[in-house]
Design an enzyme around this catalytic site. Structure first.
Site, PDB file in Angstrom:
ATOM      1  N   TYR B  18       9.372  67.873  56.866  1.00 36.49           N
ATOM      2  CA  TYR B  18       9.003  69.126  56.191  1.00 36.49           C
ATOM      3  C   TYR B  18       9.245  70.265  57.177  1.00 36.49           C
ATOM      4  CZ  TYR B  18       5.892  72.273  53.521  1.00 36.49           C
ATOM      5  OH  TYR B  18       5.353  73.298  52.781  1.00 36.49           O
ATOM      6  N   TYR B 172      -1.622  64.404  47.235  1.00 37.65           N
ATOM      7  CA  TYR B 172      -1.638  64.650  48.677  1.00 37.65           C
ATOM      8  C   TYR B 172      -2.674  65.704  49.074  1.00 37.65           C
ATOM      9  CZ  TYR B 172      -0.419  66.639  53.150  1.00 37.65           C
ATOM     10  OH  TYR B 172      -0.521  67.121  54.418  1.00 37.65           O
ATOM     11  N   LYS B 536     -11.543  85.329  54.178  1.00 37.05           N
ATOM     12  CA  LYS B 536     -10.242  84.735  54.436  1.00 37.05           C
ATOM     13  C   LYS B 536      -9.163  85.791  54.212  1.00 37.05           C
ATOM     14  CE  LYS B 536      -8.700  80.823  54.064  1.00 37.05           C
ATOM     15  NZ  LYS B 536      -8.437  80.588  55.472  1.00 37.05           N
ATOM     16  N   ASP B 540      -3.180  83.152  53.752  1.00 30.64           N
ATOM     17  CA  ASP B 540      -3.592  81.803  54.124  1.00 30.64           C
ATOM     18  C   ASP B 540      -4.461  81.154  53.058  1.00 30.64           C
ATOM     19  OD1 ASP B 540      -4.353  79.530  55.506  1.00 30.64           O
ATOM     20  OD2 ASP B 540      -5.842  80.581  56.732  1.00 30.64           O
ATOM     21  N   HIS B 542      -5.794  77.922  53.444  1.00 31.34           N
ATOM     22  CA  HIS B 542      -6.635  76.841  53.991  1.00 31.34           C
ATOM     23  C   HIS B 542      -8.109  77.221  53.810  1.00 31.34           C
ATOM     24  CE1 HIS B 542      -2.850  76.092  56.177  1.00 31.34           C
ATOM     25  NE2 HIS B 542      -3.211  74.822  56.051  1.00 31.34           N
TER      26      HIS B 542
HETATM   27  C1  B12 Z   1      -5.994  70.370  55.536  1.00 28.76           C
HETATM   28  C2  B12 Z   1      -4.749  71.167  55.829  1.00 28.76           C
HETATM   29  C3  B12 Z   1      -4.054  71.697  54.755  1.00 28.76           C
HETATM   30  C4  B12 Z   1      -4.533  71.568  53.323  1.00 28.76           C
HETATM   31  C5  B12 Z   1      -5.589  72.665  53.055  1.00 28.76           C
HETATM   32  C6  B12 Z   1      -6.633  72.313  52.029  1.00 28.76           C
HETATM   33  C7  B12 Z   1      -7.682  73.380  51.942  1.00 28.76           C
HETATM   34  N1  B12 Z   1      -8.016  73.793  50.747  1.00 28.76           N
HETATM   35  O1  B12 Z   1      -8.209  73.816  52.942  1.00 28.76           O
HETATM   36  C8  B12 Z   1      -3.208  71.773  52.566  1.00 28.76           C
HETATM   37  C9  B12 Z   1      -2.560  70.415  52.398  1.00 28.76           C
HETATM   38  C10 B12 Z   1      -3.323  72.423  51.212  1.00 28.76           C
HETATM   39  C11 B12 Z   1      -2.413  72.570  53.570  1.00 28.76           C
HETATM   40  C12 B12 Z   1      -1.349  73.355  53.226  1.00 28.76           C
HETATM   41  C13 B12 Z   1      -0.567  74.063  54.113  1.00 28.76           C
HETATM   42  N2  B12 Z   1      -0.652  74.015  55.455  1.00 28.76           N
HETATM   43 CO1  B12 Z   1      -2.068  73.093  56.385  1.00 28.76          CO
HETATM   44  N3  B12 Z   1      -3.263  72.099  57.437  1.00 28.76           N
HETATM   45  C14 B12 Z   1      -4.308  71.363  57.159  1.00 28.76           C
HETATM   46  C15 B12 Z   1      -4.855  70.706  58.425  1.00 28.76           C
HETATM   47  C16 B12 Z   1      -4.317  69.294  58.456  1.00 28.76           C
HETATM   48  C17 B12 Z   1      -6.372  70.632  58.554  1.00 28.76           C
HETATM   49  C18 B12 Z   1      -7.125  71.933  58.314  1.00 28.76           C
HETATM   50  C19 B12 Z   1      -8.531  71.623  57.871  1.00 28.76           C
HETATM   51  O2  B12 Z   1      -8.858  71.777  56.711  1.00 28.76           O
HETATM   52  N4  B12 Z   1      -9.390  71.117  58.746  1.00 28.76           N
HETATM   53  C20 B12 Z   1     -10.770  70.790  58.426  1.00 28.76           C
HETATM   54  C21 B12 Z   1     -11.618  72.074  58.549  1.00 28.76           C
HETATM   55  C22 B12 Z   1     -13.067  71.768  58.276  1.00 28.76           C
HETATM   56  O3  B12 Z   1     -11.437  72.485  59.860  1.00 28.76           O
HETATM   57  P1  B12 Z   1     -10.977  73.974  60.287  1.00 28.76           P
HETATM   58  O4  B12 Z   1     -10.456  74.737  59.154  1.00 28.76           O
HETATM   59  O5  B12 Z   1     -10.203  73.895  61.515  1.00 28.76           O
HETATM   60  O6  B12 Z   1     -12.405  74.622  60.595  1.00 28.76           O
HETATM   61  C23 B12 Z   1     -13.170  74.260  61.719  1.00 28.76           C
HETATM   62  C24 B12 Z   1     -12.959  75.201  62.880  1.00 28.76           C
HETATM   63  O7  B12 Z   1     -11.647  75.675  63.000  1.00 28.76           O
HETATM   64  C25 B12 Z   1     -13.954  76.274  62.658  1.00 28.76           C
HETATM   65  N5  B12 Z   1     -13.688  77.358  61.710  1.00 28.76           N
HETATM   66  C26 B12 Z   1     -12.682  77.550  60.841  1.00 28.76           C
HETATM   67  N6  B12 Z   1     -12.864  78.673  60.148  1.00 28.76           N
HETATM   68  C27 B12 Z   1     -14.007  79.230  60.561  1.00 28.76           C
HETATM   69  C28 B12 Z   1     -14.653  80.400  60.193  1.00 28.76           C
HETATM   70  C29 B12 Z   1     -15.851  80.743  60.795  1.00 28.76           C
HETATM   71  C30 B12 Z   1     -16.562  81.945  60.373  1.00 28.76           C
HETATM   72  C31 B12 Z   1     -16.376  79.919  61.821  1.00 28.76           C
HETATM   73  C32 B12 Z   1     -17.620  80.263  62.468  1.00 28.76           C
HETATM   74  C33 B12 Z   1     -15.723  78.741  62.203  1.00 28.76           C
HETATM   75  C34 B12 Z   1     -14.542  78.406  61.573  1.00 28.76           C
HETATM   76  O8  B12 Z   1     -15.041  75.546  62.160  1.00 28.76           O
HETATM   77  C35 B12 Z   1     -14.591  74.494  61.299  1.00 28.76           C
HETATM   78  C36 B12 Z   1     -15.499  73.337  61.466  1.00 28.76           C
HETATM   79  O9  B12 Z   1     -15.098  72.428  62.408  1.00 28.76           O
HETATM   80  C37 B12 Z   1      -4.237  71.602  59.532  1.00 28.76           C
HETATM   81  C38 B12 Z   1      -3.951  70.895  60.855  1.00 28.76           C
HETATM   82  C39 B12 Z   1      -5.224  70.442  61.534  1.00 28.76           C
HETATM   83  N7  B12 Z   1      -5.377  69.162  61.720  1.00 28.76           N
HETATM   84  O10 B12 Z   1      -6.059  71.258  61.869  1.00 28.76           O
HETATM   85  C40 B12 Z   1      -2.930  72.079  58.867  1.00 28.76           C
HETATM   86  C41 B12 Z   1      -2.339  73.457  59.223  1.00 28.76           C
HETATM   87  C42 B12 Z   1      -3.450  74.446  59.360  1.00 28.76           C
HETATM   88  N8  B12 Z   1      -1.500  73.773  58.052  1.00 28.76           N
HETATM   89  C43 B12 Z   1      -0.436  74.407  58.351  1.00 28.76           C
HETATM   90  C44 B12 Z   1       0.534  74.847  57.405  1.00 28.76           C
HETATM   91  C45 B12 Z   1       1.777  75.470  57.982  1.00 28.76           C
HETATM   92  C46 B12 Z   1       0.351  74.713  56.026  1.00 28.76           C
HETATM   93  C47 B12 Z   1       1.254  75.321  54.945  1.00 28.76           C
HETATM   94  C48 B12 Z   1       1.376  76.808  55.123  1.00 28.76           C
HETATM   95  C49 B12 Z   1       2.626  74.650  54.935  1.00 28.76           C
HETATM   96  C50 B12 Z   1       3.658  75.371  54.114  1.00 28.76           C
HETATM   97  N9  B12 Z   1       4.645  75.937  54.744  1.00 28.76           N
HETATM   98  O11 B12 Z   1       3.564  75.418  52.935  1.00 28.76           O
HETATM   99  C51 B12 Z   1       0.540  74.919  53.622  1.00 28.76           C
HETATM  100  C52 B12 Z   1       0.165  76.105  52.737  1.00 28.76           C
HETATM  101  C53 B12 Z   1      -1.274  76.462  52.713  1.00 28.76           C
HETATM  102  C54 B12 Z   1      -1.594  77.872  52.340  1.00 28.76           C
HETATM  103  N10 B12 Z   1      -1.685  78.229  51.071  1.00 28.76           N
HETATM  104  O12 B12 Z   1      -1.815  78.680  53.184  1.00 28.76           O
HETATM  105  C55 B12 Z   1      -0.303  74.625  59.834  1.00 28.76           C
HETATM  106  C56 B12 Z   1      -0.557  76.071  60.285  1.00 28.76           C
HETATM  107  C57 B12 Z   1       0.392  76.436  61.400  1.00 28.76           C
HETATM  108  C58 B12 Z   1      -0.019  77.554  62.306  1.00 28.76           C
HETATM  109  N11 B12 Z   1      -1.212  78.031  62.306  1.00 28.76           N
HETATM  110  O13 B12 Z   1       0.804  77.954  63.076  1.00 28.76           O
HETATM  111  C59 B12 Z   1      -1.287  73.548  60.401  1.00 28.76           C
HETATM  112  C60 B12 Z   1      -1.924  73.881  61.741  1.00 28.76           C
HETATM  113  C61 B12 Z   1      -0.477  72.237  60.489  1.00 28.76           C
HETATM  114  C62 B12 Z   1       0.717  72.334  61.406  1.00 28.76           C
HETATM  115  N12 B12 Z   1       0.592  71.971  62.670  1.00 28.76           N
HETATM  116  O14 B12 Z   1       1.776  72.729  60.988  1.00 28.76           O
HETATM  117  N13 B12 Z   1      -2.866  72.380  54.813  1.00 28.76           N
END
Ligand code: B12
Ligand SMILES: Nc1nc2c(ncn2[C@@H]2O[C@H](COP(=O)(O)OP(=O)(O)O)[C@@H](O)[C@H]2O)c(=O)[nH]1
Ligand SMILES: [Mg+2]
Lengths: 309, 662
Positions: B18, B172, B536, B540, B542
């Site tokens: 991808y 997925y 948000k 984005d 996510h």
């Molecule tokens: C799950 C996921 C998705 C899911 C999202 C589902 C959803 N509704 O959230 C799906 C499959 C839909 C998706 C899609 C895409 N994704 Co995505 N996704 C991920 C993934 C694997 C995990 C993110 C996640 O949900 N983690 C679980 C949550 C609970 O954790 P979190 O958000 O990190 O939050 C934690 C902390 O960061 C923090 N936090 C976060 N926000 C906040 C806010 C506050 C106030 C506070 C205090 C704390 C806090 O606390 C949380 C608790 O631990 C990441 C990679 C990764 N492993 O991190 C890629 C990632 C974020 N995705 C990415 C990409 C590119 C995409 C797409 C844009 C791809 C595309 N070209 O189409 C698409 C489009 C999405 C869009 N519309 O924007 C990239 C972003 C790249 C970048 N930043 O440079 C990543 C990093 C993957 C990668 N390496 O390429 N994705």
């Protein structure tokens, strides 16, 4: 504006005193009748928020400013609350002519809190129309009706909430009935006739106003224009023969009684000689500010309770 | 010992990666290199402006152009993307949804310009709008008109582009949003049925064509770390699909009832801590969808070891491609018949998943199907609940994640130590793309553009098929933003329910209770309940992180305002002010935190709210976190901060500090 709401929301005694002073001035000085105060009630999912969004899009191009207070009655003051579901679309949330504040219901008894009352009072000074969105769960209809000039009930077709509403005997409160989701077809029309037949049975306190039953679709915008016309018609109706002073006066008295009852219970009211005597006292009292009355009468009750200890 | 050359091996699945970024030209180079390394199909990642139907110079596109995918604004971009790649021989998968009809039209137009007939095109448009509302977030229009666009595409391609898979129904993204296997099966199948029912109800698709239409529906699945269960899941799906297509659509030919699917394995479980471990996770997850021959995937793309750090570089993607190649060519996996036929254990688990999924699917159908279950938030609420359960289990240690909540003591990873280990997209990409867009706009014939747009609107409002009018618009030089605006005018825009509900969760542990007590005490000091806005900004989508933070904040007694995805910095600042919040929490995972956080801070200052503390979470590289803190952000969180209770405690600290300053 937001600052003023933060103040009236503040429970610290010194802030409460400041807030009271502010509200008292506002209530006295505010132009009469001022902003249109409109309550929107109905079951969750009926489309109230979406409708408000459609209304904003109808009213803003005419230059009217709009404030919305979204009350979430399911949440209490200390329980934490999720207030995300403010409005569904993005019709101007970065437009200074639109103001949205969400509030947890706060009161343990599920009633609307003083903060909501204060919020409406403040917003009415600045915006042309103030809407209060609240979920209809019996008691809250009566609560909102005390804060507004016009109460609107939004029915969700085919869900049975209309029947429940009628059973609860709440049909006489709303001034306008909407059956939303007109785009859903015949089921919406059926709900209209249900409502109409329900209405034909009941008595209403204001015999001069027949509440219209309108079909709307917040989705495609149909009926929204007619809805605004109905709102305006009801406002004109209230302004005829100064019904609005009467309505606001009654509402303010009901508010005072409600607030005292919630705070001090019926035992508290007895300290003022019971409900009937309180009613007649309020009817004679020239103080226009409900906030000042609540504070004064509250102090009186506390004093009496202290003495009886 | 048999002779190596004599062994019969199955043909492997299609190997994909991808990818796409910066510009059509840069992505074209990347594709050609990948093909030269043995990749056998293309999988196009579009940038968020293209996916949400805005041109590169739109205010919402700021900071997002070319970031997470390739920007495709018009037919010349599409031609540049595939330059030197013969489209009649390529199998192209496009991850595109609300604007799928448009991107397919551009693809057809680009093919026609290179002398290739649409009849010859092969590939897939993802085109599953339901999971966009539930998880992926790049929806634009309301559910009903969106479903109509999908059914138009199915009806059109069945004859005009017969080798095209017009929709890839996705489970997925449901798993990435927290779904259980049962929810994955139930909601994706209910989606497939909604599409097929809509097509069946059309006058322009004869009943005889329905089996062929069924045969063109493919799926896009996930495969998580519990690979045994995943093997059973795909077997259950294959069986259930076979049953349903026969019962409901009377498809007699078993070939047309075959469950065809592609896969990207799970990324949600890939960690920021000890990121080298992710390679092992990816390998195991791959087994889930390759091990059982009977239900083996048709195409596979793997995430990279540095998934949780940021975008993968070509080397990272190559490493993942090698996993596929080693599995397919070095191991003996492809030499055997189905390994699990006759296994009681696998059979029992398969049966269990199938039954439960059918029940849940029927529940959705009884509600009126997926469109109703999107609008009433039923499915989204179930997903948020599942994700909440997962977050809790990790936080309290019930679900072990190696390197995160167990076995955290480790050598520093040589893969990341002091190194830039992710792809950085050049900031100039946005400016250059806008320049190219403007040059293109000046070159095209304005009358043809206007006529094509009028025609498009006329056709759509009179119930005609979106495709021919869009292909004409593509040739005329209409842009992605113009096409989408025309549809916005007719259909309106939609905001989906957040699924974050005010239901109180019980059974808080002592740590949560301790924070709750602190929230109560601070609220008393503040005079009113501690109120937080979770925002948000940008395109984005996510939402997992923001949802989990919102739910947890409510659980510790805060008043939480969360309005869902895709707000502008101005909208967020206005909400913060009107709502009278004590702190703003921004969640940004798309990589555009630089621009967006700066904008929010500047607007707060303009609004006289520079004292309002801001915390930020998401995919934020260390250097950037430093920059954000210097700019005034109070705290920065990344995926390694899985302890939500600790985060809440720190938010209380932040508010306490800021209120002490006043
Ligand atoms: C799950 C996921 C998705 C899911 C999202 C589902 C959803 N509704 O959230 C799906 C499959 C839909 C998706 C899609 C895409 N994704 Co995505 N996704 C991920 C993934 C694997 C995990 C993110 C996640 O949900 N983690 C679980 C949550 C609970 O954790 P979190 O958000 O990190 O939050 C934690 C902390 O960061 C923090 N936090 C976060 N926000 C906040 C806010 C506050 C106030 C506070 C205090 C704390 C806090 O606390 C949380 C608790 O631990 C990441 C990679 C990764 N492993 O991190 C890629 C990632 C974020 N995705 C990415 C990409 C590119 C995409 C797409 C844009 C791809 C595309 N070209 O189409 C698409 C489009 C999405 C869009 N519309 O924007 C990239 C972003 C790249 C970048 N930043 O440079 C990543 C990093 C993957 C990668 N390496 O390429 N994705
Ligand atoms: N079909 C249709 N759906 C609507 C209409 N108005 C609202 N909805 C949908 O009904 C659901 C609930 O709407 P919402 O405004 O949040 O309802 P509230 O709980 O009363 O505020 C959402 O999915 C809306 O999209 C309408 O007029 N027609
Ligand atoms: Mg609402």
């Amino acid at each position: 504006m937001a600052e003023a709401l933060n103040l009236t929301d503040d429970q610290r005694p010194e802030r409460q005193a400041a807030a009271l002073k502010l509200l008292d001035i506002l209530e006295r000085e505010a132009p009469f009748p001022g902003a249109a105060r409109i309550g929107i009630t109905g079951a969750p999912g009926a489309g109230k928020s979406t409708l408000l969004d459609a209304l904003v899009r109808e009213l803003r191009p005419r230059g009217e400013t709009v404030a919305i207070v979204a009350v979430d009655p399911s949440s209490q003051r200390t329980g934490g609350a999720l207030l995300g579901d403010r409005i569904r679309l993005r019709s101007g949330s970065s437009d200074p002519g639109v103001f949205i504040r969400s509030m947890a219901a706060r009161d343990r008894l599920g009633g609307l809190s003083d903060a909501t009352h204060a919020g409406v009072t403040i917003l009415a000074l600045v915006f042309d129309r103030v809407f209060i969105e609240t979920v209809g769960v019996g008691q809250s209809e009566a609560d909102v009706s005390r804060l507004v000039d016009t109460l609107v009930f939004v029915a969700n077709p085919g869900t049975g909430d209309v029947l429940q509403f009628m059973k609860a005997g709440l049909l006489e409160l709303p001034d306008i009935f909407l059956v939303n989701k007109a785009d859903a077809g015949p089921i919406a029309e059926r709900t209209v006739s249900e409502l109409e037949s329900g209405l034909s049975l009941g008595e209403r306190s204001d015999a001069a106003w027949t509440p219209p039953v309108l079909l709307t679709s917040a989705r495609d915008g149909s009926g929204v224009h007619q809805f605004v016309e109905a709102l305006d018609a009801h406002r004109r109706h209230l302004q005829n023969d100064d019904r609005i002073s009467q309505r606001r006066g009654e509402a303010a008295r009901a508010l005072v009684i409600g607030a005292l009852q919630r705070r001090y219970g019926s035992f508290g009211l007895q300290q003022l000689g019971g409900l009937a005597s309180l009613r007649s006292r309020l009817a004679e009292d020239p103080t226009p500010s409900a906030f000042t009355r609540i504070a004064r009468l509250g102090a009186e009750i506390e004093e009496a309770l202290r003495k009886s200890d | 010992m048999s002779d190596r050359s004599e062994r019969k091996r199955d043909r492997p699945w299609v190997f994909r990666t991808y990818s796409g970024h910066s510009s059509a030209r840069a992505s074209n180079e990347l594709y050609r290199t990948n093909l030269a390394r043995g990749q056998t199909g293309l999988s196009v990642a579009f940038d968020l402006p293209t996916q949400t139907g805005v041109d590169s110079d739109h205010p919402l596109a700021r900071g997002e152009v070319g970031k997470v995918g390739v920007p495709i604004g018009h037919v010349e971009d599409m031609s540049a993307l595939f330059e030197g790649i013969p489209l009649d021989q390529m199998n192209t998968s496009m991850t595109i949804n609300s604007t799928a009809a448009w991107l397919l039209s551009l693809y057809v137009a680009a093919a026609e310009r290179s002398g290739v007939d649409a009849q010859k095109l092969q590939g897939t448009t993802q085109n599953d709008i339901i999971k966009e509302y539930l998880s992926r977030g790049t929806y634009v229009f309301p559910p009903e008109p969106s479903m109509r666009l999908i059914s138009d595409m199915v009806a059109y391609t069945v004859d005009a582009i017969p080798k095209w898979n017009p929709i890839n129904v996705c489970s997925y993204h449901l798993q990435e949003a927290g779904a259980t296997p049962v929810q994955e099966i139930a909601y994706s199948f209910a989606t497939a049925l909604a599409v097929l029912d809509a097509v069946k109800a059309r006058d322009d698709v004869p009943d005889e064509a329905i089996p062929r239409v069924v045969g063109r529906i493919s799926f896009f699945l996930n495969s998580g770390i519990r690979f045994v269960e995943e093997i059973c899941k795909v077997r259950a799906m294959a069986e259930l699909w076979d049953q349903i297509t026969k019962e409901r659509y009377g498809v007699e030919d078993p070939k047309l009832r075959r469950f065809r699917y592609g896969v990207q394995v799970n990324s949600l479980g890939l960690t920021e801590a000890q990121p080298e471990n992710n390679v092992i996770r990816i390998v195991l997850e791959t087994l889930g969808v390759t091990a059982s021959k009977k239900a083996r995937c048709r195409a596979l793309q793997l995430p990279a070891w540095n998934e949780a750090l940021g975008l993968p570089r070509p080397w990272d993607q190559q490493w993942s491609l090698r996993i596929q190649q080693i599995l397919a060519y070095e191991t003996d996996l492809l030499e055997y018949a189905d390994l699990f036929d006759g296994s009681f254990v696998v059979e029992a688990k398969t049966r269990e998943l199938l039954e439960e999924a059918r029940t849940e699917m029927e529940k959705v159908l009884a509600m009126g199907g997926v469109v109703a279950a999107v609008e009433n938030a039923y499915m989204k609420q179930r997903l948020v609940e599942s994700q909440t359960a997962r977050s809790r289990a990790i936080e309290v240690g019930d679900q072990i994640v190696v390197g995160v909540n167990r076995f955290t003591e480790a050598e520093p990873s040589p893969l990341v130590e002091g190194k830039q280990s992710i792809l950085k997209v050049d900031d100039a990409a946005e400016r250059e793309q806008i320049e190219r867009l403007n040059a293109f706009r000046n070159r095209r014939n304005p009358e043809e553009v206007a006529a094509a747009l009028t025609n498009l609107k006329d056709v759509l409002s009179s119930g005609g098929n979106v495709m021919p009018a869009s292909i004409r618009a593509a040739h005329a030089g209409v842009t992605t933003g113009e096409w989408s605006d025309a549809l916005r005018e007719l259909f309106g825009e939609y905001r989906a329910p957040t699924g974050v509900v005010a239901r109180q969760t019980n059974g808080a542990g002592p740590r949560t209770q301790a924070v709750r007590e602190r929230v109560r005490a601070l609220s008393e000091q503040l005079g009113r309940p501690l109120k937080v806005l979770i925002g948000k900004p940008g395109l984005d989508g996510h939402s997992n992180g923001a949802e989990q933070i919102a739910v947890k904040a409510r659980d510790v007694g805060m008043e939480v305002v969360y309005e869902g995805i895709r707000l502008t910095p101005a909208e967020i600042v206005q909400s913060a002010r009107d709502e009278g919040v004590h702190v703003i929490g921004l969640s940004i995972l798309s990589g555009s935190h630089g621009v967006l956080v700066t904008d929010v801070l500047a607007l707060l200052k303009d609004a006289g709210l520079s004292g309002l503390p801001v915390v930020v979470g998401g995919i934020i590289p260390d250097e950037d976190a430093e920059t954000l803190r210097d700019a005034g952000v109070s705290r920065v969180y990344t995926p390694k901060d899985f302890d939500l209770t600790r985060i809440m405690g720190e938010i209380v600290d932040v508010v306490a500090e800021s209120s002490a300053d006043h």
